[in-house]
Design a protein around this motif. Sequence first.
Motif, PDB file in Angstrom:
ATOM      1  N   ILE A 277       1.173  -1.024  -0.206  1.00 41.71           N
ATOM      2  CA  ILE A 277      -0.205   0.118  -0.198  1.00 41.71           C
ATOM      3  C   ILE A 277       0.837   1.027  -0.341  1.00 41.71           C
ATOM      4  O   ILE A 277       0.669   1.973  -1.108  1.00 41.71           O
ATOM      5  CB  ILE A 277      -1.046  -0.108   1.297  1.00 41.71           C
TER       6      ILE A 277
ATOM      7  N   ALA B 221      -1.403   4.071  -2.419  1.00 41.44           N
ATOM      8  CA  ALA B 221      -2.367   3.845  -2.280  1.00 41.44           C
ATOM      9  C   ALA B 221      -3.398   4.658  -1.073  1.00 41.44           C
ATOM     10  O   ALA B 221      -2.956   5.074  -0.138  1.00 41.44           O
ATOM     11  CB  ALA B 221      -2.749   2.763  -1.267  1.00 41.44           C
TER      12      ALA B 221
ATOM     13  N   ILE C  90      -8.977   2.564  -0.926  1.00 32.03           N
ATOM     14  CA  ILE C  90      -8.478   1.028  -1.009  1.00 32.03           C
ATOM     15  C   ILE C  90     -10.126  -0.375  -0.719  1.00 32.03           C
ATOM     16  O   ILE C  90     -10.358   0.654   0.314  1.00 32.03           O
ATOM     17  CB  ILE C  90      -7.275   0.830   0.224  1.00 32.03           C
TER      18      ILE C  90
ATOM     19  N   LYS D 235      -6.401   6.874   5.796  1.00 33.38           N
ATOM     20  CA  LYS D 235      -6.885   6.560   4.339  1.00 33.38           C
ATOM     21  C   LYS D 235      -8.490   6.236   3.316  1.00 33.38           C
ATOM     22  O   LYS D 235      -8.832   6.070   4.864  1.00 33.38           O
ATOM     23  CB  LYS D 235      -5.878   5.188   3.996  1.00 33.38           C
TER      24      LYS D 235
ATOM     25  N   ILE E 163     -11.018   3.731  -7.045  1.00 34.47           N
ATOM     26  CA  ILE E 163      -9.963   3.141  -6.257  1.00 34.47           C
ATOM     27  C   ILE E 163      -9.041   2.535  -7.130  1.00 34.47           C
ATOM     28  O   ILE E 163      -8.222   2.785  -8.029  1.00 34.47           O
ATOM     29  CB  ILE E 163     -10.337   1.680  -5.615  1.00 34.47           C
ATOM     30  N   ASP E 164      -7.353   2.789  -6.135  1.00 32.82           N
ATOM     31  CA  ASP E 164      -6.150   3.250  -6.254  1.00 32.82           C
ATOM     32  C   ASP E 164      -5.707   1.600  -5.937  1.00 32.82           C
ATOM     33  O   ASP E 164      -4.592   0.631  -6.878  1.00 32.82           O
ATOM     34  CB  ASP E 164      -5.287   3.665  -4.853  1.00 32.82           C
ATOM     35  N   LEU E 165      -6.551   0.541  -5.215  1.00 37.83           N
ATOM     36  CA  LEU E 165      -5.895  -0.198  -4.632  1.00 37.83           C
ATOM     37  C   LEU E 165      -6.892  -1.503  -4.233  1.00 37.83           C
ATOM     38  O   LEU E 165      -7.732  -0.879  -3.293  1.00 37.83           O
ATOM     39  CB  LEU E 165      -4.309  -0.756  -4.075  1.00 37.83           C
TER      40      LEU E 165
END
Length: 178
Positions: free
Chosen positions: A40, A45, A48, A72, A113-115
Motif C-alpha cells: 500500500i 494508495a 483502498i 486513508k 480506487i487505487d488498490l
Amino acid sequence: MNTNHKSDFRISSIKRLRFCSSFKRYSKSKKIVEKLKYIIKKEGAENILLFVPLELEVNIKPLILELRKAKKKVYVPFMQDDSFKMVKYRLPLQKRRFGIYEPNNSFMKPVKIDLAVVPIVGVDALNKRIGFGKGMYDRFFYRLKYKPTIVFTQLVLCKSEKILSDNYDIEADYIITG
C-alpha cells in the motif's frame, strides 16, 4: 475448461484452508498484513478496497483500523444483485447474504480506487483467481472502466498446475500468502 475441475479444486482448497489452525491463522494473517502495508505504501494508495474477512480468509481487520487512523479511504464490498458496489467501511457491520458482514448501504459518488485487496480460495496456472464460485469480484472488476492494483491474499497458497480460469476471471498484480 471442464468446470468440474474448477469446482473440485475449489473444494480441496477450502478443505486445506479449514485445516489451518487458529494459531497459524493468527500468525499468518499478521505477516500478510505487514506485507500489505508495504505494498500500500509502495503503490501510494489512498483509496483502498478491502474486505470484511470470513473465517477462512486473512484477518485484515487490524489493517482496516490502521488505514482508517492514517486517514486513508477504506471501502468494502456491499453485495448488490450479481456483484457488489463499494461502500465506506464503517460500523456497525451486519451479517448478510452468504454469512458476510457488511456495513449499511451508503449512497456515494463512485470513487476511483487505487488498490484492491481480494481474498482468494486459490489460483490456477495463470495466477487467476479461484473464489467461492459466485463471480462477484469478477463482475465488479469487469465493470470498472480502469484497473486498480489488485492484491490477492490467502492464508495457505492453493495453486493448481492446470488452467481452470475463464477469460473473465481476474488476475492479480501481487499474491500474498502466509
